[in-house]
Motif scaffolding. Structure first.
Motif, mmCIF file in Angstrom:
data_model
loop_
_atom_site.group_PDB
_atom_site.id
_atom_site.type_symbol
_atom_site.label_atom_id
_atom_site.label_comp_id
_atom_site.label_asym_id
_atom_site.label_seq_id
_atom_site.Cartn_x
_atom_site.Cartn_y
_atom_site.Cartn_z
ATOM 1 N N CYS A 148 -1.602 -6.314 -4.628
ATOM 2 C CA CYS A 148 -1.284 -5.391 -3.538
ATOM 3 C C CYS A 148 0.192 -5.007 -3.631
ATOM 4 O O CYS A 148 1.061 -5.853 -3.772
ATOM 5 N N CYS A 151 2.442 -6.419 -0.374
ATOM 6 C CA CYS A 151 2.806 -7.837 -0.218
ATOM 7 C C CYS A 151 3.076 -8.503 -1.563
ATOM 8 O O CYS A 151 3.391 -9.692 -1.617
ATOM 9 N N CYS A 205 -1.132 -9.510 5.402
ATOM 10 C CA CYS A 205 -0.615 -8.187 5.047
ATOM 11 C C CYS A 205 -1.579 -7.143 5.595
ATOM 12 O O CYS A 205 -2.787 -7.277 5.449
ATOM 13 N N CYS A 208 -3.690 -4.964 2.604
ATOM 14 C CA CYS A 208 -4.799 -5.564 1.849
ATOM 15 C C CYS A 208 -5.608 -6.526 2.708
ATOM 16 O O CYS A 208 -6.518 -7.186 2.211
#
Ligand code: ZN
Ligand code: ZN
Length: 378
Positions: A148, A151, A205, A208
């Motif tokens: 992701c 993050c 996060c 995601c």
């Protein structure tokens, strides 16, 4: 290392390895670095001896032969040099001890902190004969799971979004008692909740949703060595899918496919071409063109060439993938005999047939076939 004779068979080698693996197993020798080294050496020795190809190389070149000689390129074809990780060894145990033992060791023992690993990706690459002959670098766009980008793969909103893991109280380990092949053993296992980090995500996060991954793609350059063949698999480490919650990417496995050549058929490192020549060329001799991997070559046909004769173009075949020389092109001669003749042609052939040289049938025919087979399979 395993203490087996040079001519030991597969069973003896396996037995010797089992013995060494049990003796030097980290669970039996906690904290003993020397035992761990021996354990790894035994696994490497077994890996070499249990693989006919590696064993042949070892017999021929000794330990030096194992470094990189495996055909280098493509980040694949694991050499020997890098050494084994404990993970490799435990994953190999399934074959040696059968069934469930492999899995049992994986998470137990001192060195066994578990790393999240993404899944492997398999792609097929179609190569022409010319590409196989020369080796080729391919750029592939791989659609896959990537970390992701918000993050960085952790799945946490930010560095403050972690809490102490309740399962292991932040130690990262849980203690359990297992019945193993070596008897009853107490082992420190990696905490299943936090995966050994001792922390859990308290605020995921938002991009995601805490997974740490997203769909994406990557262009991967793969150096494919010359001489590869249909079905061979090259492994590019770390170019597979990213795992959930961060960790190590899986591998990219590249499966080689050969595109059929219209005029050359592969036989190992040799290439076979079926050549048709006019019957008059076979009688009188001449020069004809034959295909090669990178163009065409002219070859001489000797006067009196029989059908089935094999002409060898030395070194014009494919390079051996392990660097052991190069194959040949084998040209198998066949004759084109016209099925329809016009009046003039018929008159000439009839006249020819009355000449003394064309009166008798070939008496060495059978022997010829035998010779032909010999040269073909030599
Ligand atoms: Zn994220
Ligand atoms: Zn935990």
């Amino acid at each position: 290392m395993l203490g087996v004779a040079k001519n030991a068979n597969a069973d003896e080698i396996k037995k010797a390895y089992r013995k060494a693996a049990i003796k030097y197993h980290p669970d039996k020798n906690p904290g003993d670095k020397e035992a761990e080294e021996k354990f790894k050496e035994a696994a490497e020795a077994y890996d070499v001896l249990s693989n006919p190809d590696k064993r042949a190389r070892y017999d021929q070149f000794g330990h030096a032969g194992m470094n990189g000689a495996a055909g280098g390129g493509a980040g694949g074809f694991g050499g020997f040099g890098g050494g084994f990780s404990m993970e490799d060894i435990f994953s190999q145990f399934g074959d040696i001890f059968g069934g469930h033992f492999g899995g049992g060791f994986r998470s137990s023992g001192g060195g066994g902190r578990r790393v999240n690993r993404g899944s492997d990706i398999r792609v097929r690459v179609k190569l022409t004969l010319a590409e196989i002959a020369a080796g080729v670098t391919k750029k592939l766009k791989i659609t896959k799971t990537v970390a992701c980008d918000k993050c960085g793969g952790t799945g946490a909103r930010d560095s403050n979004s972690y809490a102490t893991c309740a399962t292991c109280n932040g130690t990262g380990y849980v203690t359990r008692v297992e019945n193993t092949f070596f008897g009853r053993m107490q082992s420190q296992g990696v905490c299943p909740t936090c995966g050994g980090t001792g922390k859990v995500i308290s605020a995921p996060c938002d991009k995601c949703k805490g997974e740490g991954t997203q769909r994406g793609s990557e262009v991967v350059e793969i150096a494919i060595p010359a001489g590869v063949g249909e079905g061979m698999v090259l492994t590019v480490a770390g170019k597979g899918n990213a795992p959930r919650h961060g960790g190590v990417n899986g591998d990219l496995q590249v499966v080689i496919e050969e595109e059929a050549h219209p005029e050359l058929v592969r036989d190992g490192n040799d290439l076979i071409h079926n050549l048709n020549i006019p019957v008059t060329t076979a009688i009188l001799g001449g020069t004809v063109e034959v295909p090669t991997v990178d163009g065409r070559a002219k070859i001489k046909i000797a006067p009196g060439t029989h059908a089935g004769k094999v002409l060898r173009l030395g070194g014009k075949g494919l390079p051996d993938v392990n660097g052991y020389g190069r194959g040949d092109i084998l040209v198998v001669v066949d004759l084109t005999i016209p099925s329809k003749l016009n009046t003039e042609e018929r008159r000439l052939v009839e006249e020819l047939s009355r000449q003394p040289g064309f009166q008798k049938a070939e008496s060495v025919r059978n022997q010829n076939i035998f010779e032909r087979m010999k040269s073909f399979f030599r």
